[in-house]
Every structure is written in structure tokens, then in C-alpha cells.
Write a protein that holds these residues in place. Structure first.
Motif, PDB file in Angstrom:
ATOM      1  N   GLU A 196      23.684  51.358  -7.700  1.00 10.33           N
ATOM      2  CA  GLU A 196      23.272  51.341  -9.099  1.00 10.33           C
ATOM      3  C   GLU A 196      24.349  50.771 -10.019  1.00 10.33           C
ATOM      4  N   ALA A 197      25.609  51.075  -9.732  1.00 14.70           N
ATOM      5  CA  ALA A 197      26.653  50.841 -10.736  1.00 14.70           C
ATOM      6  C   ALA A 197      27.647  49.733 -10.404  1.00 14.70           C
ATOM      7  N   GLN A 198      27.793  49.319  -9.144  1.00 18.35           N
ATOM      8  CA  GLN A 198      28.799  48.315  -8.837  1.00 18.35           C
ATOM      9  C   GLN A 198      28.417  46.965  -9.433  1.00 18.35           C
ATOM     10  N   VAL A 199      29.434  46.187  -9.765  1.00 16.17           N
ATOM     11  CA  VAL A 199      29.244  44.853 -10.341  1.00 16.17           C
ATOM     12  C   VAL A 199      30.008  43.856  -9.488  1.00 16.17           C
ATOM     13  N   SER A 200      29.354  42.771  -9.061  1.00 14.27           N
ATOM     14  CA  SER A 200      30.024  41.732  -8.276  1.00 14.27           C
ATOM     15  C   SER A 200      30.387  40.560  -9.166  1.00 14.27           C
ATOM     16  N   ARG A 201      31.472  39.884  -8.808  1.00 18.45           N
ATOM     17  CA  ARG A 201      31.920  38.720  -9.572  1.00 18.45           C
ATOM     18  C   ARG A 201      32.482  37.679  -8.628  1.00 18.45           C
ATOM     19  N   HIS A 202      32.106  36.423  -8.827  1.00 21.64           N
ATOM     20  CA  HIS A 202      32.641  35.307  -8.050  1.00 21.64           C
ATOM     21  C   HIS A 202      33.691  34.583  -8.898  1.00 21.64           C
ATOM     22  N   CYS A 203      34.824  34.268  -8.289  1.00 24.18           N
ATOM     23  CA  CYS A 203      35.938  33.657  -9.008  1.00 24.18           C
ATOM     24  C   CYS A 203      36.396  32.402  -8.286  1.00 24.18           C
ATOM     25  N   ALA A 204      36.556  31.326  -9.019  1.00 20.94           N
ATOM     26  CA  ALA A 204      37.111  30.109  -8.444  1.00 20.94           C
ATOM     27  C   ALA A 204      38.604  30.290  -8.208  1.00 20.94           C
ATOM     28  N   SER A 205      39.177  29.456  -7.351  1.00 14.91           N
ATOM     29  CA  SER A 205      40.614  29.508  -7.094  1.00 14.91           C
ATOM     30  C   SER A 205      41.392  29.359  -8.389  1.00 14.91           C
ATOM     31  N   ALA A 206      42.440  30.165  -8.537  1.00 17.64           N
ATOM     32  CA  ALA A 206      43.349  30.177  -9.686  1.00 17.64           C
ATOM     33  C   ALA A 206      42.749  30.829 -10.929  1.00 17.64           C
ATOM     34  N   ALA A 221      37.782  50.104 -10.603  1.00 16.02           N
ATOM     35  CA  ALA A 221      38.507  49.777  -9.377  1.00 16.02           C
ATOM     36  C   ALA A 221      37.979  48.464  -8.820  1.00 16.02           C
ATOM     37  N   TYR A 222      38.889  47.579  -8.414  1.00 16.83           N
ATOM     38  CA  TYR A 222      38.524  46.249  -7.926  1.00 16.83           C
ATOM     39  C   TYR A 222      38.685  46.195  -6.416  1.00 16.83           C
ATOM     40  N   PHE A 223      37.655  45.726  -5.724  1.00 10.15           N
ATOM     41  CA  PHE A 223      37.702  45.566  -4.273  1.00 10.15           C
ATOM     42  C   PHE A 223      37.370  44.121  -3.918  1.00 10.15           C
ATOM     43  N   VAL A 224      38.171  43.531  -3.042  1.00  8.64           N
ATOM     44  CA  VAL A 224      37.938  42.154  -2.613  1.00  8.64           C
ATOM     45  C   VAL A 224      36.924  42.152  -1.470  1.00  8.64           C
ATOM     46  N   LEU A 225      35.855  41.384  -1.635  1.00  4.52           N
ATOM     47  CA  LEU A 225      34.843  41.238  -0.587  1.00  4.52           C
ATOM     48  C   LEU A 225      35.126  40.021   0.283  1.00  4.52           C
ATOM     49  N   GLU A 226      35.533  38.923  -0.342  1.00  3.09           N
ATOM     50  CA  GLU A 226      35.949  37.725   0.392  1.00  3.09           C
ATOM     51  C   GLU A 226      36.929  36.957  -0.478  1.00  3.09           C
ATOM     52  N   ILE A 255      45.911  40.975  -2.290  1.00  5.71           N
ATOM     53  CA  ILE A 255      44.800  41.873  -2.000  1.00  5.71           C
ATOM     54  C   ILE A 255      43.804  41.092  -1.155  1.00  5.71           C
ATOM     55  N   ASP A 256      43.616  41.513   0.076  1.00  8.08           N
ATOM     56  CA  ASP A 256      42.757  40.824   1.032  1.00  8.08           C
ATOM     57  C   ASP A 256      41.400  41.509   1.136  1.00  8.08           C
ATOM     58  N   PRO A 257      40.431  40.889   1.818  1.00  5.31           N
ATOM     59  CA  PRO A 257      39.104  41.498   1.940  1.00  5.31           C
ATOM     60  C   PRO A 257      39.153  42.930   2.466  1.00  5.31           C
ATOM     61  N   GLY A 258      38.393  43.798   1.799  1.00  4.96           N
ATOM     62  CA  GLY A 258      38.366  45.209   2.158  1.00  4.96           C
ATOM     63  C   GLY A 258      39.425  46.033   1.463  1.00  4.96           C
ATOM     64  N   GLU A 259      40.322  45.378   0.716  1.00  2.00           N
ATOM     65  CA  GLU A 259      41.408  46.083   0.036  1.00  2.00           C
ATOM     66  C   GLU A 259      41.138  46.166  -1.464  1.00  2.00           C
ATOM     67  N   THR A 260      41.866  47.071  -2.110  1.00  2.00           N
ATOM     68  CA  THR A 260      41.737  47.256  -3.547  1.00  2.00           C
ATOM     69  C   THR A 260      43.103  47.147  -4.207  1.00  2.00           C
ATOM     70  N   THR A 264      38.667  30.800  -3.545  1.00  2.00           N
ATOM     71  CA  THR A 264      37.387  31.239  -4.071  1.00  2.00           C
ATOM     72  C   THR A 264      37.157  32.673  -3.588  1.00  2.00           C
ATOM     73  N   THR A 265      36.954  33.572  -4.521  1.00  2.00           N
ATOM     74  CA  THR A 265      37.000  34.999  -4.211  1.00  2.00           C
ATOM     75  C   THR A 265      35.798  35.726  -4.807  1.00  2.00           C
ATOM     76  N   THR A 266      35.293  36.697  -4.055  1.00  2.00           N
ATOM     77  CA  THR A 266      34.250  37.582  -4.548  1.00  2.00           C
ATOM     78  C   THR A 266      34.811  38.995  -4.611  1.00  2.00           C
ATOM     79  N   ILE A 267      34.659  39.630  -5.764  1.00  2.00           N
ATOM     80  CA  ILE A 267      35.140  40.994  -5.924  1.00  2.00           C
ATOM     81  C   ILE A 267      33.994  41.899  -6.337  1.00  2.00           C
ATOM     82  N   ALA A 268      34.144  43.173  -6.029  1.00  2.00           N
ATOM     83  CA  ALA A 268      33.214  44.196  -6.504  1.00  2.00           C
ATOM     84  C   ALA A 268      33.991  45.120  -7.429  1.00  2.00           C
ATOM     85  N   LEU A 269      33.439  45.375  -8.593  1.00  2.00           N
ATOM     86  CA  LEU A 269      34.057  46.281  -9.556  1.00  2.00           C
ATOM     87  C   LEU A 269      33.272  47.581  -9.574  1.00  2.00           C
ATOM     88  N   LEU A 270      33.989  48.682  -9.341  1.00  2.00           N
ATOM     89  CA  LEU A 270      33.395  50.004  -9.484  1.00  2.00           C
ATOM     90  C   LEU A 270      33.848  50.560 -10.823  1.00  2.00           C
TER      91      LEU A 270
END
Length: 223
Positions: free
Chosen positions: A23-33, A46-51, A71-76, A99-105
Motif C-alpha cells: 500500500e505505502a511503498q514508492v518506487s523511483r527510477h534514477c538515471a546515472s549521476a 527508508a531507501y532500499f536499492v532494488l537494482e 549501497i548495493d541491491p538489497g541494501e539500505t 541507472t538505479t531503482t529504489i524503493a522508499l518506505l
């Protein structure tokens, strides 16, 4: 695309915890840099790296950057957790390396999961412990190694299995907290010694034992 529910320990949450997560998590895609957080910013969750990968760094008054940790995939981000739990402003800068995808809780959700889910409490403690060791290793390196030794260590630690490190000289300089010109000179010395070869945005290790001997031997150029 990976989701937070696929990652440990979130796949071990209770049914109620997984429902709150969806219900509450938010995903974000980020370009390099892409910059994600700046020093003094209020942290909303809290920020978690998905890829991909995030880089947390400090910035000196002269403009030089120095990497604190990745911060690598699976880490916060433990700085974000500390800011979240203690109502502090973020103490560093963060940008995407690739290029990174993060999940924000969001903060209230993470507090809820921390209070009710043992796996989240365990994750938080392990994250804090891991960062302490990483920062201690970085601190020891800064105080014990000369700059050419730190560069050799960067090459050995972060190169791929085939000995290739895809970083520009500017990125290496930012990681080490020095200037590109200094890194260019030290890279030239390593090339001249036959330890590495270079191409556009990449370095290839030719003599790993030689680099290791440089690290373990007498202190070299201070840069």
C-alpha cells in the motif's frame, strides 16, 4: 522489474506487513549521476536499492568529493535510517552510480514495520553493524595508505572478475577525495609500471600481484 517484496527480509514479512508494504511503498527510477539526497535535507523514509547502485559521499570546502560507502541491491542507507529514527537532517550527499531503482518506505511505515516485524529489526541492526565495519575500513585506509596505494586498492576491490574497472578518472578522484589531475598522474605511473592498461572510462588490471605488492609495500606517492 524487482520489487521490495522479492528481497530479503521483506519476503519474510507477515501477511499484514506485506499488505502494508504494497500500500505505502514508492518506487523511483534514477538515471546515472542523478542526485537523490543533499546534506541538510530532511529524510522522509527508508531507501532500499532494488537494482543499480547508490553512492554516499562527503564534500569538502574545496569541492573535492570522497566516497563514504556504496549501497548495493538489497541494501539500505544507514544514514537515512539514523536521520529517520533520531529526527536529524541528512549528513551527506547521495547520487545514483548507474541507472538505479529504489524503493522508499515512508517513515511511519518503516516505524510500524520495525515495531511489529522481527526481520526488520534484524535488518536494521545488521545494516548498522555492516556500515560501522565499512567506515572503519575506509578510515584505516585513509590514515594508513598513501594515495597511490588507495588507488591500487580501489582497482583491486572494485574491478570485475576479468580485472576491469569501469570508472572515469574523475569518478576515481571523487571516490578518493582528490583531483582528476592527481589521479591521471598516478594512473600514468601504474600504466608505466605495467600494472594496468587504460581505455576510455575503463582500467584493466594486468598485474594484480603487482598492485597488491604496491599496497603492502613501502608507502608511495602521497599525491
Amino acid at each position: 522489474m524487482p520489487t521490495l517484496e522479492d528481497c530479503n527480509p521483506f519476503c519474510q514479512l507477515s501477511a499484514a506487513g506485506r499488505a502494508r508494504l504494497r500500500e505505502a511503498q514508492v518506487s523511483r527510477h534514477c538515471a546515472s549521476a542523478t542526485p537523490l539526497l543533499v546534506k541538510g535535507q530532511r529524510v522522509s523514509g527508508a531507501y532500499f536499492v532494488l537494482e543499480g547502485r547508490l553512492r554516499v559521499f562527503s564534500l569538502a570546502p574545496n569541492g573535492n568529493e570522497a566516497t563514504l560507502y556504496y549501497i548495493d541491491p538489497g541494501e539500505t542507507c544507514v544514514f537515512a535510517l539514523n536521520s529517520l529514527f533520531n529526527d536529524l537532517l541528512y549528513p551527506a550527499w547521495v547520487q545514483a552510480v548507474d541507472t538505479t531503482t529504489i524503493a522508499l518506505l515512508p517513515g511511519p511505515l518503516f516505524h510500524h514495520l520495525f515495531a511489529g516485524e522481527a526481520v526488520i529489526r534484524d535488518l536494521t541492526v545488521r545494516t548498522l553493524s555492516t556500515l560501522v565495519f565499512r567506515l572503519m575500513a575506509e578510515l584505516e585506509e585513509v590514515h594508513s595508505y598513501k594515495l597511490n596505494q588507495r588507488l591500487a586498492n580501489l582497482l583491486l576491490v572494485h574491478a570485475s572478475g576479468n580485472g576491469e574497472l569501469r570508472m572515469t578518472q574523475q569518478q576515481m578522484a571523487c571516490h578518493l577525495g582528490t583531483s582528476r589531475e592527481v589521479v591521471a598522474r598516478l594512473i600514468g605511473e601504474l600504466v608505466g609500471a605495467g600494472l594496468i592498461e587504460t581505455g576510455r572510462g575503463r582500467s584493466l588490471i594486468r598485474d594484480a600481484r603487482g598492485l597488491a605488492a604496491l599496497i603492502n609495500g613501502p608507502a608511495g606517492s602521497a599525491g
